[in-house]
Design a protein around this motif. Structure first.
Motif, PDB file in Angstrom:
ATOM      1  N   LYS A  37       0.816  -1.213   0.000  1.00  0.00           N
ATOM      2  CA  LYS A  37       0.000   0.000   0.000  1.00  0.00           C
ATOM      3  C   LYS A  37       0.854   1.269   0.000  1.00  0.00           C
ATOM      4  N   ILE A  38       1.638   1.466   1.057  1.00  0.00           N
ATOM      5  CA  ILE A  38       2.456   2.687   1.155  1.00  0.00           C
ATOM      6  C   ILE A  38       3.518   2.704   0.077  1.00  0.00           C
ATOM      7  N   ALA A  39       4.188   1.573  -0.112  1.00  0.00           N
ATOM      8  CA  ALA A  39       5.245   1.497  -1.137  1.00  0.00           C
ATOM      9  C   ALA A  39       4.663   1.756  -2.520  1.00  0.00           C
ATOM     10  N   GLY A  40       3.489   1.172  -2.769  1.00  0.00           N
ATOM     11  CA  GLY A  40       2.851   1.362  -4.072  1.00  0.00           C
ATOM     12  C   GLY A  40       2.487   2.812  -4.316  1.00  0.00           C
ATOM     13  N   GLU A  41       1.938   3.468  -3.284  1.00  0.00           N
ATOM     14  CA  GLU A  41       1.580   4.883  -3.421  1.00  0.00           C
ATOM     15  C   GLU A  41       2.820   5.741  -3.666  1.00  0.00           C
ATOM     16  N   ASN A  42       3.899   5.446  -2.934  1.00  0.00           N
ATOM     17  CA  ASN A  42       5.148   6.195  -3.111  1.00  0.00           C
ATOM     18  C   ASN A  42       5.697   6.043  -4.522  1.00  0.00           C
ATOM     19  N   ILE A  43       5.700   4.799  -5.002  1.00  0.00           N
ATOM     20  CA  ILE A  43       6.266   4.530  -6.320  1.00  0.00           C
ATOM     21  C   ILE A  43       5.410   5.135  -7.427  1.00  0.00           C
ATOM     22  N   GLU A  44       4.098   5.058  -7.282  1.00  0.00           N
ATOM     23  CA  GLU A  44       3.230   5.666  -8.303  1.00  0.00           C
ATOM     24  C   GLU A  44       3.445   7.183  -8.364  1.00  0.00           C
ATOM     25  N   THR A  45       3.621   7.812  -7.213  1.00  0.00           N
ATOM     26  CA  THR A  45       3.878   9.261  -7.182  1.00  0.00           C
ATOM     27  C   THR A  45       5.225   9.576  -7.811  1.00  0.00           C
ATOM     28  N   ILE A  46       6.243   8.810  -7.452  1.00  0.00           N
ATOM     29  CA  ILE A  46       7.589   9.039  -7.991  1.00  0.00           C
ATOM     30  C   ILE A  46       7.609   8.877  -9.501  1.00  0.00           C
ATOM     31  N   THR A  47       6.944   7.838 -10.009  1.00  0.00           N
ATOM     32  CA  THR A  47       6.981   7.602 -11.458  1.00  0.00           C
ATOM     33  C   THR A  47       6.122   8.604 -12.213  1.00  0.00           C
ATOM     34  N   LYS A  48       4.993   9.004 -11.618  1.00  0.00           N
ATOM     35  CA  LYS A  48       4.139  10.001 -12.275  1.00  0.00           C
ATOM     36  C   LYS A  48       4.903  11.312 -12.449  1.00  0.00           C
ATOM     37  N   ILE A  49       5.516  11.778 -11.389  1.00  0.00           N
ATOM     38  CA  ILE A  49       6.291  13.016 -11.459  1.00  0.00           C
ATOM     39  C   ILE A  49       7.582  12.787 -12.241  1.00  0.00           C
ATOM     40  N   GLY A  50       8.138  11.590 -12.100  1.00  0.00           N
ATOM     41  CA  GLY A  50       9.386  11.264 -12.798  1.00  0.00           C
ATOM     42  C   GLY A  50       9.267  11.337 -14.306  1.00  0.00           C
ATOM     43  N   HIS A  51       8.118  10.924 -14.860  1.00  0.00           N
ATOM     44  CA  HIS A  51       7.928  10.978 -16.312  1.00  0.00           C
ATOM     45  C   HIS A  51       7.915  12.421 -16.810  1.00  0.00           C
ATOM     46  N   THR A  52       7.268  13.315 -16.045  1.00  0.00           N
ATOM     47  CA  THR A  52       7.293  14.732 -16.431  1.00  0.00           C
ATOM     48  C   THR A  52       8.688  15.306 -16.261  1.00  0.00           C
ATOM     49  N   TYR A  53       9.338  14.950 -15.167  1.00  0.00           N
ATOM     50  CA  TYR A  53      10.710  15.418 -14.903  1.00  0.00           C
ATOM     51  C   TYR A  53      11.647  14.989 -16.027  1.00  0.00           C
ATOM     52  N   LEU A  54      11.451  13.761 -16.512  1.00  0.00           N
ATOM     53  CA  LEU A  54      12.295  13.245 -17.595  1.00  0.00           C
ATOM     54  C   LEU A  54      12.166  14.093 -18.858  1.00  0.00           C
ATOM     55  N   LYS A  55      10.954  14.545 -19.151  1.00  0.00           N
ATOM     56  CA  LYS A  55      10.741  15.369 -20.337  1.00  0.00           C
ATOM     57  C   LYS A  55      11.518  16.680 -20.264  1.00  0.00           C
ATOM     58  N   LEU A  56      11.770  17.156 -19.038  1.00  0.00           N
ATOM     59  CA  LEU A  56      12.484  18.411 -18.839  1.00  0.00           C
ATOM     60  C   LEU A  56      13.983  18.210 -18.619  1.00  0.00           C
ATOM     61  N   THR A  57      14.392  16.948 -18.600  1.00  0.00           N
ATOM     62  CA  THR A  57      15.779  16.621 -18.276  1.00  0.00           C
ATOM     63  C   THR A  57      16.688  16.743 -19.487  1.00  0.00           C
ATOM     64  N   LYS A  58      17.752  17.540 -19.311  1.00  0.00           N
ATOM     65  CA  LYS A  58      18.753  17.720 -20.376  1.00  0.00           C
ATOM     66  C   LYS A  58      20.183  17.606 -19.838  1.00  0.00           C
ATOM     67  N   LYS A  59      20.361  17.961 -18.575  1.00  0.00           N
ATOM     68  CA  LYS A  59      21.701  17.992 -17.984  1.00  0.00           C
ATOM     69  C   LYS A  59      21.979  16.734 -17.169  1.00  0.00           C
ATOM     70  N   LYS A  60      23.272  16.461 -16.989  1.00  0.00           N
ATOM     71  CA  LYS A  60      23.684  15.279 -16.235  1.00  0.00           C
ATOM     72  C   LYS A  60      23.147  15.300 -14.810  1.00  0.00           C
ATOM     73  N   LYS A  61      23.134  16.492 -14.191  1.00  0.00           N
ATOM     74  CA  LYS A  61      22.683  16.579 -12.802  1.00  0.00           C
ATOM     75  C   LYS A  61      21.203  16.198 -12.673  1.00  0.00           C
ATOM     76  N   ASP A  62      20.421  16.495 -13.721  1.00  0.00           N
ATOM     77  CA  ASP A  62      19.005  16.119 -13.692  1.00  0.00           C
ATOM     78  C   ASP A  62      18.840  14.612 -13.846  1.00  0.00           C
ATOM     79  N   TYR A  63      19.668  14.025 -14.705  1.00  0.00           N
ATOM     80  CA  TYR A  63      19.629  12.563 -14.855  1.00  0.00           C
ATOM     81  C   TYR A  63      20.015  11.880 -13.545  1.00  0.00           C
ATOM     82  N   LYS A  64      20.971  12.451 -12.835  1.00  0.00           N
ATOM     83  CA  LYS A  64      21.408  11.858 -11.560  1.00  0.00           C
ATOM     84  C   LYS A  64      20.272  11.882 -10.539  1.00  0.00           C
ATOM     85  N   VAL A  65      19.516  12.986 -10.544  1.00  0.00           N
ATOM     86  CA  VAL A  65      18.360  13.068  -9.644  1.00  0.00           C
ATOM     87  C   VAL A  65      17.359  11.960  -9.968  1.00  0.00           C
ATOM     88  N   LEU A  66      17.056  11.805 -11.246  1.00  0.00           N
ATOM     89  CA  LEU A  66      16.098  10.798 -11.689  1.00  0.00           C
ATOM     90  C   LEU A  66      16.600   9.390 -11.373  1.00  0.00           C
TER      91      LEU A  66
END
Length: 446
Positions: A350-379
């Motif tokens: 339950k908690i792990a699933g909610e955390n992962i769904e939030t991370i991946t939902k935001i992560g997909h948008t973050y990926l679209k904005l990612t261009k620099k190495k430091k952003d890839y490291k965050v992801l």
């Protein structure tokens, strides 16, 4: 010789009868090809926007589209095609504001929508829908003409009233029309029961900071005096409807001002009425604003907060306890998605699933904005945490596959995407993930 002729006539008779008895002839061509064919044959294009998981879509395909009377009405008047709104028809669905399924759209050869409806229909209503689409072409109130005239008729009370009615009939949003009509109308007194009923009738189209909200606030006490008990209950929660409508419309139209208005009002609600997460709403607002640096900064802070909230061992312990309780009550849990919920809890918790769904939902948008190495490291740090929380999570596999694909590591990306699609549980989103895999295999941009 007579035998050959007789056999030929039998074959011809059977073939002719089958042709006449067929349902809609859906052509296996693109929308652009259908538009070109419609232009040459002076017809409209009928598009069935569907998804593979949509039950009403399947009803239409199995029980309505194959009927002879439906085929007779549609084959002589339309070039008909089917488009999966989550796969090859995704761009067209976005262009024509398709958000529910099935959407039954009628488009002229210039590519302009002339009529639209949604949902499963009887044969009679579906045939009448086609007739309405054809009739709308010659009507002075066709969708195209209404949309052309609307900007210049903001003070025309009669036109605006018709505009609102027709936009609803055509399956379009009447929000701007209602606002314009309420601003100039002289037909109904604002404290009258007819105005209260008008607002209730159009409650799905009323926004915050609108003329409708102004009228409701100014006349709330009068409405409560004349309302039935059912209407009183609706009036008491009307403000919540304004808030939800504003959120949905702001996201759909990417209107930053409306989104800000929604967030500020939503924050003032009592906790029991709040649905959603304030930070995630702020992220949507920043994305609409195209403040990408602001989005990335807030996203990093938000995900860091999720990661540091509880140790992984504690999350896993709490999830195991929750799953055990859910299993005990499984037979008495009448949730529509009971089995799917069970699968998710079993694979992610339950908690792990909610955390992962939030991370991946935001992560997909973050990926679209990612261009620099430091952003890839965050992801990459988010992905690493996700795997620690739930080893081989198909959500994390999907995010990592997209990241690898963007970095040019196509083979690795495709292999990981395949694993994600195979294990994907949600039947509604699985087709779109399968389509992303197809695009990777073809070397296309996601």
């Amino acid at each position: 010789m007579r035998k050959i002729v007789f056999t030929f006539l039998i074959v011809l008779f059977v073939t002719t009868n089958n042709t006449q008895a067929q349902g809609i002839n859906f052509e296996h061509i693109s929308l652009d090809e259908a538009l070109a064919k419609a232009a040459s044959e002076d017809k409209l294009v009928f598009v069935d926007f569907y998804t593979v998981w949509c039950a009403p879509c399947k009803v239409m395909s199995k029980k309505i589209f194959p009927l002879p009377e439906v085929g007779e009405a549609y084959n002589k008047n339309f070039i008909s095609i089917k488009l999966d709104a989550e796969k090859k028809g995704a761009l067209a669905a976005k262009k024509y504001n398709v958000s529910s399924y099935p959407t039954l759209a009628f488009i002229n050869s210039s590519g302009k929508l002339v009529y639209k409806d949604t949902g499963s229909q009887s044969a009679e209503s579906f045939i009448n829908l086609g007739k309405k689409a054809i009739a709308s072409l010659s009507s002075e109130f066709s969708l195209e003409k209404l949309q052309q005239e609307f900007p210049n008729k903001q003070n025309d009370e009669h036109f605006l009233k018709i505009y609102v009615e027709k936009m609803i009939e055509y399956g379009q949003s009447p929000i701007h029309g209602i606002e314009a009509w309420l601003t100039v109308q002289t037909e109904i007194k604002e404290d009258d029961v007819d105005m209260m009923e008008y607002l209730m009738k159009h409650n799905n189209y009323l926004l915050l900071n609108s003329k409708a909200e102004q009228i409701l606030k100014a006349n709330f006490d009068e409405y409560m005096d004349i309302a039935t008990r059912a209407e009183e209950r609706e009036l008491k929660t009307f403000h919540l409807k304004f808030i939800k409508n504003t959120r949905d419309f702001a996201i759909k139209t990417k209107d930053a001002e409306l989104m800000r208005s929604f967030i500020d009002t939503w924050k003032q609600l009592p906790n029991r009425y709040r649905r959603g997460n304030p930070t995630e709403y702020e992220l949507i607002y920043l994305a609409i604003l195209e403040d990408y640096d602001g989005y990335k900064k807030l996203a990093q802070e938000y995900i860091s907060g999720i990661i540091n909230a509880k140790p992984i061992a504690q999350i896993q312990k709490e999830d195991a306890e929750y799953f055990e309780t859910f299993q005990k009550n499984y037979k008495t849990n009448y949730s529509i998605n009971r089995e799917q919920t069970m699968e998710k809890l079993k694979s992610h918790g339950k908690i792990a699933g909610e955390n992962i769904e939030t991370i991946t939902k935001i992560g997909h948008t973050y990926l679209k904005l990612t261009k620099k190495k430091k952003d890839y490291k965050v992801l990459e740090s988010w992905i690493e945490y996700g795997y620690e929380l739930v080893p081989n999570s198909f959500y994390i596999n999907d995010l990592k596959a997209d990241m690898l694909y963007k970095k040019g590591k196509t083979k690795q990306a495709i292999a990981l995407k395949k694993i994600a699609v195979e294990k994907w549980i949600d039947s509604k989103t699985r087709p779109s993930k399968a389509y992303e895999l197809e695009k990777m295999q073809k070397g296309e941009t996601l």
